[in-house]
Write an enzyme that holds these catalytic residues in place. Structure first.
Site, PDB file in Angstrom:
ATOM      1  N   SER A  80      60.046  10.289  38.817  1.00 39.16           N
ATOM      2  CA  SER A  80      58.668   9.891  38.559  1.00 39.16           C
ATOM      3  C   SER A  80      58.586   8.388  38.284  1.00 39.16           C
ATOM      4  CB  SER A  80      58.103  10.719  37.401  1.00 39.16           C
ATOM      5  OG  SER A  80      56.715  10.872  37.533  1.00 39.16           O
ATOM      6  N   LYS A 123      31.660   9.652  28.078  1.00 34.90           N
ATOM      7  CA  LYS A 123      32.397   8.814  27.156  1.00 34.90           C
ATOM      8  C   LYS A 123      33.292   9.699  26.275  1.00 34.90           C
ATOM      9  CE  LYS A 123      33.686   5.303  24.681  1.00 34.90           C
ATOM     10  NZ  LYS A 123      34.656   4.343  25.219  1.00 34.90           N
TER      11      LYS A 123
END
Length: 305
Positions: free
Chosen positions: A123, A175
């Site tokens: 990764s 948000k």
């Protein structure tokens, strides 16, 4: 004793004091030189002549200014003719891996860069390896895991059981929609998925560009799975099987680098001051301090699971 004899012995004493002074000066300089030489030897500080730098990247990857400064030193030194980067990492934050990749590409514009993958280099660890010109891995190295992930805990059921409610005032519904204290909305999940997808396309694009893979070949390696070094070689993710010795042999084979150059370690200068210095160095070098601070909010990770 005559005046002549007194003058003679006084002059002898003055000469002896002068010679003793200079003997002390030269002895002190010699001692300082020896101490500096021993310090250079035991600290692994690189020599002044031409050499190959060896940097070790281990543990979870975060944005590490000290590691970046070390690699910048490698980049700017005219005495360093090549870089061997050993990687033993399951990955880490996408940003930390991106910083490493970009710095390694700058180094590679000036001098050869070879990555040697250890037990795990997957990764984000593989992103760093992509910054090099040549990738070597052991036959059983775990590598690949080409993908991006974001995780966060969901404690809403526990809070409901305990009778705890989290009151939130937000400027918009998206948000901070991803939070442990509130079920994510479908819109919030979709927005986060877009974020993951965009970063994944960036990672996939690096593999496509750096390993010259496309189409079905790229699809086969970029679905998040891990591979052994032997399979990674067959799939085009690495260039050779081996270790540091093979990396040195590869560098020796290059016309741009003199054969037989010594290899010297470069290590980030983690602070050791204070009685807690060694502990702080251990925590910083192994990413533990960053790991604790990482809990402050969701981050994109490119890490093997």
């Amino acid at each position: 004793m005559t005046g002549f004899e007194r003058d003679f012995y006084e002059e002898r004493r003055r000469k002896w004091r002068r010679s003793a002074f200079w003997r002390g000066v030269f002895a002190t300089l010699g001692l300082l030189t020896a101490l500096i030489a021993l310090s250079v030897y035991f600290s692994g500080t690189p020599r002044f002549g031409d050499h190959i730098a060896h940097v070790d990247l281990s543990g979870v990857i975060y944005d590490d200014p000290l590691m970046d400064e070390t690699l910048r030193m490698v980049e700017e030194s005219d005495n360093i003719k090549a870089l061997i980067l050993t990687i033993s990492s399951p990955g880490g934050t996408t940003v930390g891996s991106e910083v490493l990749y970009e710095r390694l590409r700058k180094i590679a514009e000036l001098k050869p860069v070879v990555s040697v993958l250890g037990e795990v280099a997957a990764s984000g660890g593989y992103i760093a390896a992509l910054g090099s010109d040549y990738i070597i891995a052991r036959g059983n190295t775990v590598t690949g895991s080409i993908g991006v992930i974001m995780e966060y805990p969901d404690v809403t059921d526990l809070m409901s059981t305990l009778g705890i409610n989290m009151q939130t005032i937000r400027s918009s519904e998206l948000k901070a929609d991803l939070t442990p204290y509130r079920k994510a909305s479908p819109e919030g999940l979709a927005a986060e998925q877009d974020l993951i997808d965009e970063s994944y396309q960036w990672f996939r694009g690096l593999v496509e560009e750096r390993r010259n893979l496309s189409g079905a070949d790229l699809d086969r390696v970029a679905d998040g799975r891990v591979f052994t070094g032997r399979v990674a070689l067959e799939l085009g993710l690495i260039d050779a099987i081996g270790g540091v010795d093979e990396a040195e042999q590869y560098i020796d084979s290059l016309d741009s680098v003199a054969e037989g150059l010594p290899v010297d370690p470069y290590t980030p200068d983690y602070q050791e001051s204070g009685f807690l210095g060694p502990v702080g160095k251990f925590l910083a070098k192994n990413g533990m301090l960053q790991r604790f601070s990482a809990q402050s909010g969701p981050r994109l990770y490119s890490i093997v699971k």
